[in-house]
Design a protein around this motif. Structure first.
Motif, short mmCIF file in Angstrom:
data_model
loop_
_atom_site.label_atom_id
_atom_site.label_comp_id
_atom_site.label_asym_id
_atom_site.label_seq_id
_atom_site.Cartn_x
_atom_site.Cartn_y
_atom_site.Cartn_z
N GLY A 49 0.81 -1.20 0.00
CA GLY A 49 0.00 0.00 0.00
C GLY A 49 0.85 1.25 0.00
N PHE A 62 -9.29 -5.42 9.81
CA PHE A 62 -9.89 -5.72 8.51
C PHE A 62 -10.93 -6.83 8.61
N LEU A 109 -3.30 -8.06 9.19
CA LEU A 109 -3.85 -9.32 8.70
C LEU A 109 -3.33 -10.53 9.47
N LEU A 122 0.10 -11.80 2.49
CA LEU A 122 -0.41 -10.75 1.62
C LEU A 122 -0.93 -11.28 0.28
N VAL A 176 -6.97 -12.90 1.04
CA VAL A 176 -7.92 -11.91 1.57
C VAL A 176 -8.91 -12.64 2.46
N HIS A 195 -14.47 -8.86 1.78
CA HIS A 195 -13.81 -7.56 1.95
C HIS A 195 -12.81 -7.26 0.83
N LYS A 196 -12.75 -8.15 -0.13
CA LYS A 196 -11.84 -7.93 -1.26
C LYS A 196 -12.13 -6.59 -1.95
N TYR A 234 -12.72 -3.84 -0.70
CA TYR A 234 -12.16 -2.68 0.01
C TYR A 234 -10.63 -2.58 -0.12
N ILE A 235 -10.02 -3.60 -0.72
CA ILE A 235 -8.56 -3.65 -0.78
C ILE A 235 -7.96 -2.42 -1.43
N ARG A 236 -8.43 -2.08 -2.62
CA ARG A 236 -7.82 -0.99 -3.38
C ARG A 236 -7.90 0.35 -2.64
N GLU A 285 -5.52 0.42 0.28
CA GLU A 285 -4.13 0.54 -0.15
C GLU A 285 -3.82 1.94 -0.68
N PHE A 329 -1.71 -2.42 4.34
CA PHE A 329 -1.83 -3.61 5.17
C PHE A 329 -0.48 -4.00 5.76
#
Length: 366
Positions: free
Chosen positions: A107, A151, A174, A178, A181, A186-187, A189-191, A194, A199
């Motif tokens: 990130g 998360f 987490l 890495l 997920v 919640h995938k 929300y990753i972008r 980051e 993370f």
């Protein structure tokens, strides 16, 4: 850290049951991880926590082979690595005996001169808990903290989404590598996380997801920040474990009180009752205990035409308007409020744009 040093440090991290505390002892004794693997067994056995079993594993080449694979994953995926003896390693985590020797991140995390606050709670957060969490972070925005959480469902993702919404950095810690997920939902929300933080984990890409990993993950949540806030919790739960770890690190812990008998208030109420947490009802409580003063560049608040003040706030406002610049202690004396309450009221008034602080604990109306 160059690739060769990282390779041997990864191998050391991967030794079963060695632990970060003992690994740090070894590194400080022998200088670096590579020297440890080359050291004589007779010298290694003198280190507390290193028995014959650990020594045999240090001599086993399979750990270096595994480290080579993980190093390739790190390099191929542009993973940033934080080493506990390097400057960029999170400052607060440096003071935790069991903090990871290596921390992996992805990130745009920037921890320089940043306040850090961990927010945790139940996965089954109530509508009241969501509302409190969102309101707290919205009002915290002027203080520009980094919001740390796990998360997970419930309070965790509520806090991290609210941080992004209010332009704050947020870090998800987490319980897996890495390359995974969890939870999968919640995938999406990753972008955005980051882009507004990122993370942290000390797990490898080869570490399968396991619920037992949460305990290890929680020490990073507690260790990164100067304070941990528990929004809602049942009588038992991971949030209470995080609070206990934070207390063991001598960090401040806050808990949001709830109605007696409410299932997800029991944990918070018990923390407060047993003096393991401060009561948290507003941003002012937190800022007062942590001594988070608003810097000059953060004090520029557009003056409102109509500012709604509570009765006690209005009393202080009238005193300041009548007397002009006045010290905190003198305001407390003349208002018959305890100093801590006066400070809390003044911070609320500052956030509303009614007063501003000056050097020397002075305040004046805007």
């Amino acid at each position: 850290m160059n690739s060769e040093d990282l390779l041997y440090t990864l191998a050391l991290q991967n030794i079963p049951n060695l632990g970060d505390t003992t690994a740090k002892k070894l590194i400080r004794k022998f200088g670096n991880a590579r020297n440890i693997f080359a050291e004589k067994s007779s010298n290694l056995v003198k280190i507390d926590g290193v028995g014959q079993g650990r020594i045999q594993e240090l001599k086993d080449a399979k750990y270096l082979r595994a480290a080579e694979n993980e190093l390739k994953f790190i390099q191929d995926n542009a993973i940033e690595v934080y080493y506990f003896q390097e400057e960029q390693y999170p400052e607060k985590l440096k003071h935790c005996l069991d903090g990871p020797i290596l921390l992996f991140s992805r990130g745009k995390i920037d921890l320089r001169r940043k306040r850090m606050l961990s927010i945790v709670g139940t996965r089954q957060v109530t509508s009241h808990g969501i509302s409190f969490c969102e309101d707290l972070i919205e009002k915290l925005a002027i203080l520009d903290p980094v919001i740390v959480s796990g998360f997970a469902y419930g309070v965790d993702i509520t806090a991290q989404k609210a941080a992004v919404k209010n332009g704050l950095q947020t870090i998800g810690c987490l319980a897996h590598g890495l390359n995974q997920v969890y939870p999968k939902s919640h995938k999406k929300y990753i972008r955005e996380i980051e882009e507004n933080g990122g993370f942290f984990t000390d797990f490898w890409s080869t570490d399968n997801f396991d619920r037992n990993n949460f305990l290890k993950r929680n020490r990073i949540i507690a260790g990164l920040s100067e304070a941990t806030v528990v929004i809602e919790s049942a009588e038992k739960g991971g949030a209470l474990v995080t609070a206990d770890i934070a207390n063991s690190y001598d960090r401040e812990v806050f808990a949001v009180p709830g109605r007696p008998g409410d299932r997800f208030s029991i944990g918070c109420n018990n923390l407060i009752k047993t003096q393991q947490a401060h009561v948290l009802t507003s941003v002012a409580d937190l800022a007062y205990i942590l001594n988070w003063e608003i810097e000059e560049k953060e004090k520029v608040v557009q003056k409102q035409l109509f500012i709604e003040l509570e009765e006690d706030e209005q009393k202080l406002y009238n005193l300041l308007k009548e007397r002009g610049k006045t010290e905190l202690d003198l305001l407390a004396l003349n208002s018959n409020f305890p100093t801590f309450k006066t400070a809390s009221l003044l911070l609320n008034m500052e956030l509303k744009g009614a007063v501003r602080p000056l050097p020397g604990k002075l305040f004046e109306v805007i």
